[in-house]
Scaffold this active site. Structure first.
Site, PDB file in Angstrom:
ATOM      1  N   GLU A 182       6.246  -5.973   4.027  1.00 18.98           N
ATOM      2  CA  GLU A 182       6.919  -6.776   2.972  1.00 18.98           C
ATOM      3  C   GLU A 182       6.366  -8.342   2.855  1.00 18.98           C
ATOM      4  O   GLU A 182       6.896  -9.604   2.446  1.00 18.98           O
ATOM      5  CB  GLU A 182       8.468  -7.080   3.150  1.00 18.98           C
ATOM      6  CG  GLU A 182       9.318  -6.240   2.480  1.00 18.98           C
ATOM      7  CD  GLU A 182       9.454  -4.688   2.855  1.00 18.98           C
ATOM      8  OE1 GLU A 182       8.370  -4.381   3.599  1.00 18.98           O
ATOM      9  OE2 GLU A 182      10.461  -4.237   2.838  1.00 18.98           O
TER      10      GLU A 182
ATOM     11  N   GLU B 227      -1.686   0.152  -1.007  1.00 25.35           N
ATOM     12  CA  GLU B 227      -3.092   1.241  -0.977  1.00 25.35           C
ATOM     13  C   GLU B 227      -3.947   0.847   0.178  1.00 25.35           C
ATOM     14  O   GLU B 227      -3.842  -0.278   0.675  1.00 25.35           O
ATOM     15  CB  GLU B 227      -3.490   1.168  -2.413  1.00 25.35           C
ATOM     16  CG  GLU B 227      -2.684   1.547  -3.539  1.00 25.35           C
ATOM     17  CD  GLU B 227      -3.475   1.565  -4.927  1.00 25.35           C
ATOM     18  OE1 GLU B 227      -4.462   1.400  -4.964  1.00 25.35           O
ATOM     19  OE2 GLU B 227      -2.636   2.016  -5.962  1.00 25.35           O
TER      20      GLU B 227
END
Length: 386
Positions: free
Chosen positions: A369, A127
């Protein structure tokens, strides 16, 4: 662990390399320049099983192992990092969490068409305020009757502007912190789902990376993945798998850069001879090859451990090995791509040469990641705890 590839792995490698050279490489420059999502290429990859490499055949996949998957992502990323990560997301960030935590009905409904390549999957964890601090989720999910209503914004969503179905993380119980986060399978056609913008980036330009808005997005109760409150656990487990995929992508990018540097050094003449004859160039090539081989061995070990664990939801995990492989491979790729550009001299700074694109594409492998700093935190935690 046997470091030699099996006959099956060699066949997969040969198939992936031929596909990469014939179907992916010719379009790599174009899709980087235009940002066009390579939908037709993904369909062709699906015909070879590359959208579900290690997904069991009963769920529409090719039924290979994670080592085979790492080989596929490496070979494709060697010529096009965008296509490589698109396929990586389809496998590890979408199919994997459903295989590991989903119900039989969810596996049949969602894994099968995505492994077949009929639909494209993606992953919504990040986010605007929750990147490395992934637990700081602001997207909420409130149950009303037979639906959860999701509200919030997701950022940096790979495949987000082109794909069909996402794994979305949202807070169902704010009082419980990270244990109040849940995971949902969300179709892009659900009411309240909207792609608000496609990001303009330094590299991997054809990945349709987007920002997504959810406004009272109605998600059926049966699309809750793994039960309420298990979302953060699912996210962390999924990131273990994703980090192996990014290690494969980084290794592939680096191998592609070395390939280009080797070719150029044996064509370019300076001071009356091929630059490959100069010790300075030879030493750079030797260092590049050595680092790539080291990264590949770390990658293969992590992928092998994934296969030992299988699709269980319990321990043991392979977080340490995945983080080690991802950290080393991504930072190795930066060093290798730097040298590849240096060997090309001024031409390495030109978009007419593939190493310029590889140099830009590599940079993201140190960020998504989990940044390199997050990988070091994971590694250090394992060292200090045991």
């Amino acid at each position: 662990m046997n470091l030699e590839l099996s006959d099956e792995h060699k066949t997969v490698q040969k198939t992936a390399r031929e596909f990469a050279e014939k179907e992916v490489k010719p379009l790599a420059h174009e899709i980087d320049e235009t940002g066009k999502f390579p939908r037709d290429t993904v369909k062709k990859a699906a015909e070879l099983g590359f959208t579900g490499v290690y997904v069991p055949e009963k769920y529409g996949g090719a039924g290979f192992d994670h080592v085979a998957y790492s080989i596929v992502i490496e070979e494709i990323s060697r010529v096009c990092a965008s296509t490589g990560v698109i396929l990586s997301v389809c496998n590890t960030l979408f199919c994997d969490p459903i295989l590991r935590f989903g119900t039989e009905e969810q596996k049949k409904k969602y894994v099968v068409p995505h492994a077949h390549g009929e639909r494209i999957g993606f992953y919504c964890l990040t986010e605007p305020q929750a990147g490395s601090d992934a637990a700081n989720q602001k997207t909420t999910a409130v149950r009303k009757g037979n639906c959860y209503y999701l509200n919030g914004t997701k950022a940096w969503v790979t495949n987000g502007a082109a794909a069909d179905t996402a794994i979305v993380y949202a807070v169902t119980d704010p009082a419980k912190g990270s244990k109040g986060i849940s995971a949902f399978i969300v179709e892009s056609g659900f009411p309240g789902w909207k792609v608000t913008r496609e990001e303009k980036k330094m590299g991997i330009n054809a990945t349709a990376t987007a920002e997504v808005s959810l406004q009272d997005c109605c998600v059926p109760v049966e699309n809750l993945l793994g039960g309420e409150g298990n979302g953060f656990r699912i996210a962390l487990r999924t990131l273990d798998d994703g980090r192996v995929g990014i290690a494969a992508q980084a290794t592939g990018i680096a191998q592609g850069a070395l390939d280009e540097a080797l070719k150029y050094s044996q064509q370019r003449v300076a001071f009356g001879q091929l630059i490959a004859n100069f010790q300075a160039i030879r030493f750079m090539l030797a260092d590049m090859a050595t680092e790539i081989e080291a990264a590949r061995m770390l990658l293969r070990r992590a992928a092998w451990l994934q296969d030992q664990v299988g699709f269980t939801t319990n321990e043991p995990r392979y977080s340490l090995e995945a983080s080690v492989a991802k950290l080393f491979a991504s930072e190795m790729a930066q060093r290798v791509c730097h040298k590849a550009v240096q060997i090309h001299g001024g031409y390495g700074y030109s978009r007419d040469y593939a190493v310029e694109r590889m140099y830009r594409d590599q940079r993201i492998t140190e960020l998504y990641e989990g940044t390199s700093e997050i990988q070091r935190l994971v590694i250090a935690r394992h060292l200090l705890s045991g």
